[in-house]
Design an enzyme around this catalytic site. Structure first.
Site, PDB file in Angstrom:
ATOM      1  N   GLU A 228       0.807  -1.225   0.000  1.00  0.00           N
ATOM      2  CA  GLU A 228       0.000   0.000   0.000  1.00  0.00           C
ATOM      3  C   GLU A 228       0.837   1.270   0.000  1.00  0.00           C
ATOM      4  O   GLU A 228       1.765   1.433   0.786  1.00  0.00           O
ATOM      5  CB  GLU A 228      -0.936   0.013   1.215  1.00  0.00           C
ATOM      6  CG  GLU A 228      -1.884   1.191   1.230  1.00  0.00           C
ATOM      7  CD  GLU A 228      -2.967   1.072   2.292  1.00  0.00           C
ATOM      8  OE1 GLU A 228      -3.885   1.917   2.303  1.00  0.00           O
ATOM      9  OE2 GLU A 228      -2.896   0.135   3.112  1.00  0.00           O
ATOM     10  N   LYS A 244      -8.629  -1.159   0.857  1.00  0.00           N
ATOM     11  CA  LYS A 244      -9.676  -1.706   1.714  1.00  0.00           C
ATOM     12  C   LYS A 244     -10.372  -2.788   0.906  1.00  0.00           C
ATOM     13  O   LYS A 244     -11.000  -2.503  -0.112  1.00  0.00           O
ATOM     14  CB  LYS A 244     -10.683  -0.630   2.155  1.00  0.00           C
ATOM     15  CG  LYS A 244     -10.297   0.048   3.436  1.00  0.00           C
ATOM     16  CD  LYS A 244     -10.437  -0.883   4.628  1.00  0.00           C
ATOM     17  CE  LYS A 244      -9.728  -0.354   5.860  1.00  0.00           C
ATOM     18  NZ  LYS A 244      -8.317  -0.680   5.872  1.00  0.00           N
TER      19      LYS A 244
END
Length: 423
Positions: A228, A244
């Site tokens: 990420e 997410k």
């Protein structure tokens, strides 16, 4: 910076990088970034190694943002870390749990030696040592044989306590206190004997990601396999790519396709992702030209070695006066690791978690001389204190009103799978 062809050195790129990392392990400050050549929107980390033994080069401690303001306009290259606990200087917050690793709230250093890797070449620059001497030292470094690690894992939070806390968090959501909360747990080992570079190499091989890194600050060590990006600045463009949504990889292409489609169409995962996208849009807008915030990709599905992830990309045009310090004040920590609304979520995190996050869900990255920068989100990572022999990894998931506590616990274990398999 002098550049050398690996073909002229009679060594391939991978072997040279390994030798360089093992050679660099002796330095007090070490930052290694690896994008693993993974295709990624706006690319991953640059492949580089930066080291220093100087004791006064870096900064850490209180008044971090004043120091960040100074280096933002220094015209020099810096490597650094931002602990999750830096939140206490962004907002009126506190961290009450004991810290077993020892990373400061923030720390940056100006490298004395820097190596930049490409597929065919390595560039070397140094301020105090001859480049040819550095090259000789690296080439003559022996890569040690893999040594067994001595680790006995414990969980700081029982499964029963985890399930109970998730239900309490859902009560807060029902009351309108928060909409979503990232709840994490810690697995740890005491008196652990590990060899950090070897452990990082094993983790990076098992789970290659676009924002992998190894960071050493004296006795505190991070071994990171993060997929990420927190925040990148390229020119006046800001890029944030929150994650997410997680699902395991399949055993074959047909099962892969089924699971990928399942993640893409999962209403709960899409709702989680969308809430964080809205939070990131709001964070970036505080540093952006009016009307420039844009969601370039919503619900993108990216495959990694262990999992598929749902990733969205939010961009903005930074105002001319904005720099690393001011942008971090508006965006740190990454919303995907807190929840929404952000401040209330961080208060509830402190209430329900029983460990100090430290560098976990913080960030490592680098600042270029022209003011551009790139920082990841520290997840899928091990932290180690070489003096006390304390080893830790932390995992979590986003809790919403639709969460099934047992499934959230299984998601935590899935995210820990690569770490458990190399330890």
């Amino acid at each position: 910076m002098l550049e050398f062809l690996f073909s002229d050195l009679n060594i391939n790129a991978e072997d040279f990088r390994r030798k360089a990392l093992h050679w660099a392990e002796k330095f007090a400050q070490l930052a290694y970034f690896d994008g693993n050549n993974i295709p990624y929107l706006y690319n991953g980390f640059e492949n580089l190694l930066a080291i220093s033994d100087a004791k006064t080069v870096g900064f850490s401690g209180e008044k971090v943002f004043a120091a960040l303001e100074r280096i933002s306009t220094s015209g020099k290259f810096w490597c650094g870390l931002l602990s999750y606990d830096l939140k206490n200087q962004v907002e009126n917050l506190k961290s009450q749990h004991e810290d077993f690793i020892g990373f400061p709230e923030a720390h940056f250093f100006e490298p004395e030696i820097q190596l930049t890797f490409s597929e065919k070449t390595v560039g070397i620059s140094a301020s105090k040592v001859a480049t040819e001497e550095i090259l000789h030292q690296i080439l003559t470094t022996a890569i040690p044989e893999t040594q067994p690690h001595e680790i006995s894992w414990q969980s700081r939070t029982s499964e029963e306590k985890y399930l109970e806390n998730v239900r309490h968090i859902q009560d807060h959501i029902l009351e309108g206190d928060v909409y979503e909360l990232n709840y994490t747990i810690e697995f740890f080992a005491e008196n652990a004997t590990v060899f950090p570079v070897q452990l990082f190499e094993a983790l990076n091989k098992k789970s290659p990601t676009p924002f992998a890194g190894f960071f050493r600050l004296n006795d505190s060590v991070l071994m990171c396999a993060s997929p990420e990006r927190f925040l990148k600045k390229a020119g006046n463009k800001l890029i944030s790519q929150p994650i997410k949504g997680t699902i395991k990889r399949g055993r074959n292409p047909k099962e892969d396709a089924f699971l990928k489609d399942q993640l893409l169409n999962d209403e709960k995962e899409r709702a989680e992702n969308l809430m964080i996208v809205d939070l990131v849009r709001n964070d970036l807008s505080r540093s952006a030209e009016t009307g420039s915030v844009n969601v370039e990709e919503l619900f993108g599905i990216y495959g990694f070695q262990q999992v598929f992830q749902m990733i969205s990309t939010v961009t903005a045009q930074a105002r001319p006066e904005e720099n690393l310090a001011s942008i971090l004040k508006h965006t740190f920590p990454m919303g995907s690791m807190t929840g929404a609304p952000k401040i209330r979520a961080m208060q509830r995190i402190e209430q329900y978690e029983d460990h100090r996050r430290g560098l976990y869900s913080g960030s490592i990255g680098y600042l270029q001389p022209n003011g551009d920068f790139d920082f990841n989100v520290v997840i899928r990572s091990l932290q180690y204190n070489a003096k006390t022999k304390y080893l830790s990894y932390k995992v979590g998931s986003a809790i919403t009103i639709d969460s099934v506590p047992e499934k959230e616990f299984q998601e935590c274990l899935l995210k820990a799978k690569a770490i458990m398999e190399v330890c």
